[in-house]
Design a protein around this motif. Structure first.
Motif, short mmCIF file in Angstrom:
data_model
loop_
_atom_site.label_atom_id
_atom_site.label_comp_id
_atom_site.label_asym_id
_atom_site.label_seq_id
_atom_site.Cartn_x
_atom_site.Cartn_y
_atom_site.Cartn_z
N ALA A 1 -1.47 1.25 -4.87
CA ALA A 1 -1.45 -0.03 -4.16
C ALA A 1 -1.15 -1.13 -5.17
N THR B 1 -6.14 5.04 0.68
CA THR B 1 -6.97 4.17 -0.16
C THR B 1 -7.65 3.07 0.65
N VAL B 2 -7.10 2.71 1.80
CA VAL B 2 -7.62 1.60 2.60
C VAL B 2 -8.81 2.10 3.42
N ILE C 1 0.85 -1.18 0.00
CA ILE C 1 0.00 0.00 0.00
C ILE C 1 0.89 1.24 0.00
#
Length: 277
Positions: free
Chosen positions: A99, A33-34, A28
């Motif tokens: 990612a 983004t997570v 990542i």
């Protein structure tokens, strides 16, 4: 902006190319983004991909009882990398990877985002409907069961511009700026017309155009290499992105109209009775 025909082709490619491969590593590069912090993508290391599917403009990569859902946002994409792909020279202009999911067989899925702000989202969930945007999706016009009644319910009788409604994912899934222009041109309807003002004949034309434009595009993109999907989409547009070019139907000049931070390309002769917006 990714839209259903290209995302459908991407899902189809991943369903074939990624199924049966095992996740070997997850990198990542952009933590924003997570979206599921309790179940980050790294929890999928060692798991085997069982398939892939599309939900509106989202990709679901399946792992049996769990899924990695990739919300592509405004400029996101999944790049398929085989072997040692060096991003130097001309390749340095490609959108950056935020990612990377490395798979068995020396291949990887790189999740990219080309925008100035992070719109890409990664979710590890037991059910794709746990992703809020998927849970709120309206009916998908490419679904074989999509009906005129479902279309009318999506439009309602709102005093809202029809182009905006077509792009509203809670009303109709999978349509963005480009295909909304193409649909309205095919239906011969102005982008600034309100849903409440459309007669039954106009609604029928719009329904038929929505279904035909999207389903034809899905058929045309099937089998196109995923790194060529965007150029294929651009080449197929009749009015979107064609400002000052000739309308392929009547020969009038395609015009551009900006409103509320968005833009539309349209043909005055075909869509606005000759009036330039």
């Amino acid at each position: 902006m990714p839209e259903s025909p290209e995302v459908d082709a991407l899902a189809g490619f991943l369903d074939t190319a990624a199924s049966g491969r095992t996740v070997e590593a997850v990198d990542i590069l952009e933590f924003r983004t997570v979206k599921t912090r309790a179940t980050p993508p790294a929890t999928l290391i060692g798991r085997t991909i069982t398939g892939a599917a599309r939900h509106g403009k989202h990709i679901e990569v399946m792992f049996g009882d769990e899924s990695l859902v990739v919300s592509l946002g405004r400029h996101g994409w999944i790049r398929w990398v085989e072997g040692d792909d060096d991003e130097t020279g001309a390749d340095a202009t490609r959108p950056p990877s935020l990612a990377t999911v490395s798979l068995s067989g020396e291949v990887a899925m790189e999740m990219t985002d080309a925008g100035t702000w992070v719109s890409l989202g990664l979710f590890v969930v037991g059910d794709p409907r746990e992703v809020p945007a998927i849970a709120k999706l309206g009916p998908d016009p490419v679904d074989p069961d999509f009906t005129r009644a479902a279309f009318d319910a999506a439009l309602g009788a709102r005093r809202k511009q029809i182009k905006a409604i077509l792009q509203e994912q809670e009303s109709l899934a999978g349509i963005g700026n480009a295909y909304s222009d193409e649909i309205l041109h095919a239906a011969m309807i102005s982008p600034v017309a309100h849903a409440a003002a459309l007669g039954d004949g106009e609604r029928q034309r719009l329904f038929e155009a929505t279904v035909a434009v999207l389903r034809d595009a899905i058929g045309a993109r099937r089998g196109v290499p995923i790194d060529q999907l965007k150029p294929a989409k651009v080449a197929a547009m009749r009015v979107h992105g064609r400002t000052n070019e000739s309308c392929p139907v009547c020969g009038d000049t395609v015009r551009d109209f900006s409103f509320s931070g968005a833009s539309a390309q349209y043909c005055p002769t075909c869509q606005t009775e000759g009036v330039r917006l």
